[in-house]
Design an enzyme around this catalytic site. Sequence first.
Site, PDB file in Angstrom:
ATOM      1  CD  GLU A  13      -2.616  -1.323   2.542  1.00 46.41           C
ATOM      2  OE1 GLU A  13      -3.534  -0.526   2.785  1.00 46.41           O
ATOM      3  OE2 GLU A  13      -2.263  -2.218   3.319  1.00 46.41           O
ATOM      4  CB  SER A 188      -5.404  -0.875   0.037  1.00 46.97           C
ATOM      5  OG  SER A 188      -5.170   0.288   0.788  1.00 46.97           O
ATOM      6  CE1 TYR A 253      -6.915   4.208  -1.459  1.00 50.38           C
ATOM      7  CE2 TYR A 253      -6.454   1.950  -2.098  1.00 50.38           C
ATOM      8  CZ  TYR A 253      -6.660   2.898  -1.117  1.00 50.38           C
ATOM      9  OH  TYR A 253      -6.623   2.537   0.200  1.00 50.38           O
ATOM     10  NE  ARG A 292     -13.163   2.075   5.857  1.00 49.58           N
ATOM     11  CZ  ARG A 292     -12.036   1.826   5.200  1.00 49.58           C
ATOM     12  NH1 ARG A 292     -11.152   2.776   5.007  1.00 49.58           N
ATOM     13  NH2 ARG A 292     -11.771   0.612   4.755  1.00 49.58           N
ATOM     14  CG  ASP A 294     -14.028  -2.382   5.815  1.00 52.56           C
ATOM     15  OD1 ASP A 294     -14.158  -1.166   6.080  1.00 52.56           O
ATOM     16  OD2 ASP A 294     -12.992  -2.859   5.323  1.00 52.56           O
ATOM     17  CD  GLU A 307     -10.729  -6.082   5.840  1.00 53.88           C
ATOM     18  OE1 GLU A 307      -9.772  -5.331   5.617  1.00 53.88           O
ATOM     19  OE2 GLU A 307     -10.930  -7.143   5.216  1.00 53.88           O
ATOM     20  CG  ASN A 309      -9.314  -0.531   7.209  1.00 53.59           C
ATOM     21  OD1 ASN A 309      -8.461  -1.039   6.521  1.00 53.59           O
ATOM     22  ND2 ASN A 309     -10.605  -0.793   7.035  1.00 53.59           N
ATOM     23  N   GLY A 313      -7.444   5.216   4.931  1.00 58.90           N
ATOM     24  CA  GLY A 313      -6.901   6.053   3.876  1.00 58.90           C
ATOM     25  C   GLY A 313      -7.343   7.499   3.982  1.00 58.90           C
TER      26      GLY A 313
END
Length: 348
Positions: A13, A188, A253, A292, A294, A307, A309, A313
Amino acid sequence: MKIVVLCGGLSVERDVSLSSGSLICGALRARGHQAVLVDMYFGLETVPDSLESLFEALPPLAEVRVPEQAPDLNEVRAARPWKSPSLIGRGVLELCQLADVVFLGLHGACGEDGRIQAALDLLGVPYTGSGHLASALAMDKALTKSLAAAAGLRTPESRVVEYGAADIARLSGEFRLPCVVKPVDSGSSVGVSIPETKDEMARALEENLSLGRVLVEDYIRGREIDVAVLEDRALPPIEIIPREGFYDYRSKYQAGATEEICPAPVDDATDARLREAALKAHRCLGLKDYSRADFMLDEAGEIWFLEINTLPGMTPTSLLPQEAAAAGVDYESLCQRLVELAMKGRMA
């Protein structure tokens, strides 16, 4: 304040991190901070007699493009002008020690796995985000799922694969298809695939085993919704609708590859359940300041935790800044608040 924004590093990443770091540094400079952007892996090309001078004569921010594919890490390694097995470049830790705070713009290995956090803890340097232990736990998707399930969150059935390539032919026939295949400790959506046939499953295992341990979990059909937590408060959920396929690296992205709706179009009760689930995941892992999570929302209205984070990002298409904006926090204010939270943690 004097702030070092650490980015880059040596993970798949890397380029995403460079983009995040550049934006974070720009936002902090706009707020009047002496923010220096540093690639953790390359470090300083030349180490000045006084590192303090780097905060006084701020170098211009390099233009960073958002990549369509993950970088070739062998080429990145070869590009460093000196030979060293260290994952931390020259002058990086010394410069961090001179800063009031380090803003972690890193993603993936060496950034979200707790190692750089542990190094900064030993140096007594404050930094943004969660501590080293919580970061390490959250980076391991299998451990995260176990802790989340123990906290009462529903998560898809899964299995960790650690076998060698010789077992792939046999393994590819042992799972219910379609399923989700992904590295245990990457982010990512790098390496994530959803095989629907035995041949696709074999390819997915072969590709992912090169990255390390592999998590294979049941595929949940439904809507993908993410929920960020900022300062122990769940932000408005955001729904992710890829225009093609699923929410992979390219969808994340490449501008325009995904439709993102924030707040997510769900009823008030579901909104509240999603926010409660995000807070539960954040707290059960001992995370700090922001994260964050998911989720999948299936057709029956059940919420499935996937999962979490610890360093989400911070690119133009990233989800955390969008959720923060929906809650009335613009990008510069978000970066400023994360710095304030890091300093507050130091004084606690």
